[in-house]
Design an enzyme around this catalytic site. Structure first.
Site, PDB file in Angstrom:
ATOM      1  N   GLY A  75       0.790  -1.221   0.000  1.00  0.00           N
ATOM      2  CA  GLY A  75       0.000   0.000   0.000  1.00  0.00           C
ATOM      3  C   GLY A  75       0.824   1.274   0.000  1.00  0.00           C
ATOM      4  N   VAL A  77       0.565   5.566   1.592  1.00  0.00           N
ATOM      5  CA  VAL A  77       0.774   6.244   2.869  1.00  0.00           C
ATOM      6  C   VAL A  77      -0.525   6.293   3.670  1.00  0.00           C
ATOM      7  CG1 VAL A  77       0.308   8.550   1.907  1.00  0.00           C
ATOM      8  CG2 VAL A  77       1.712   8.322   3.976  1.00  0.00           C
ATOM      9  N   SER A 140      -8.361   1.207   7.149  1.00  0.00           N
ATOM     10  CA  SER A 140      -7.307   1.015   6.148  1.00  0.00           C
ATOM     11  C   SER A 140      -6.631  -0.336   6.376  1.00  0.00           C
ATOM     12  CB  SER A 140      -6.275   2.140   6.242  1.00  0.00           C
ATOM     13  OG  SER A 140      -6.889   3.399   6.100  1.00  0.00           O
ATOM     14  N   LEU A 141      -6.068  -0.876   5.297  1.00  0.00           N
ATOM     15  CA  LEU A 141      -5.538  -2.229   5.366  1.00  0.00           C
ATOM     16  C   LEU A 141      -4.258  -2.335   4.553  1.00  0.00           C
ATOM     17  CD1 LEU A 141      -7.966  -5.220   5.125  1.00  0.00           C
ATOM     18  CD2 LEU A 141      -5.644  -5.431   4.322  1.00  0.00           C
ATOM     19  N   GLY A 142      -3.242  -2.926   5.147  1.00  0.00           N
ATOM     20  CA  GLY A 142      -1.982  -3.169   4.445  1.00  0.00           C
ATOM     21  C   GLY A 142      -1.264  -4.341   5.090  1.00  0.00           C
ATOM     22  N   CYS A 171      -3.764   6.649   1.442  1.00  0.00           N
ATOM     23  CA  CYS A 171      -3.690   5.431   0.631  1.00  0.00           C
ATOM     24  C   CYS A 171      -3.429   5.744  -0.847  1.00  0.00           C
ATOM     25  CB  CYS A 171      -4.948   4.585   0.785  1.00  0.00           C
ATOM     26  SG  CYS A 171      -5.330   4.199   2.511  1.00  0.00           S
TER      27      CYS A 171
END
Length: 211
Positions: A75, A77, A140-142, A171
């Site tokens: 991903g 930022v 958010s996901l990473g 993102c």
């Protein structure tokens, strides 16, 4: 604090700096064996911008004085700060016979189900990982997978200062609005009060994947 739950060890780390927890995740992943138990770490981070491996500098608009950490997750930022529940699933995906997409879907669906408990209608996007409410991003996901095991994870905005998100293109999306749980409920919500209901949903959704 740690506790075993359905073969997962849950660790509530409280408020921590990002870099220390990141290095601990990497060390845990590098030293685990086939028999090492899966863990889920829960944490709030001190204010920090984290830049994923594919991150582009132009998405950092005006980060000062908040530090920026170039990290090894996927991903672009994002921002972490107090009032945001960060969930790190440290799972042996090979042992669970899970693909990365399976884990992403499970995490997204768990957030959607959790928010549904507050009568909030949320959804995911196929081309932009995370969870959205009324077009605004609430989670958010990473992830990173190493030696067949996952680390990094999920950040859910609960009750936090959203202003730092204006210092970046979250993102990697210019103009993407961020939101949080507190904006949709009348009662005061805090990270500590939502851990149990969220983890009940997540563990229930992960459990079938273990079978």
């Amino acid at each position: 604090m740690s506790s075993p739950t359905h073969n997962f060890i849950i660790r509530d780390l409280g408020l921590q700096s990002y870099e220390g927890v990141w290095q601990n995740m990497r060390a845990y992943t590098d030293t685990r064996t086939k028999e090492t138990a899966d863990e889920i770490w829960l944490v709030e981070h001190l204010p920090v911008f984290t830049q994923g491996q594919a991150g582009k500098p132009e998405h950092l608009l005006n980060p000062d004085p908040i530090p920026v950490v170039a990290t090894d997750r996927g991903g672009q930022v994002t921002y972490h700060g107090p009032g945001q529940l960060v969930v790190y699933p440290l799972l042996n995906l090979r042992r669970l016979k899970l693909g990365v997409r399976d884990l992403v879907t499970c995490l997204e669906n768990s957030v959607i189900e959790f928010l549904g408990g507050y009568a909030i209608e949320a959804g995911a996007k196929a081309d932009a990982p995370g969870v959205y409410v009324e077009g605004k991003k609430i989670a958010s996901l990473g992830l990173r997978v190493r030696k067949g095991c996952s680390y990094h994870g999920l950040a859910i905005n609960i009750q936090m200062d959203l202003q730092p998100f204006l210092k970046i293109n979250p993102c990697g999306y210019q103009g993407l609005e961020m939101t949080q749980l507190q904006s949709y409920v009348e009662d005061d919500v805090r990270v500590k009060t939502v851990i149990e209901p969220f983890m009940q949903v997540l563990i229930r959704n992960l459990q079938p994947l273990k079978n």
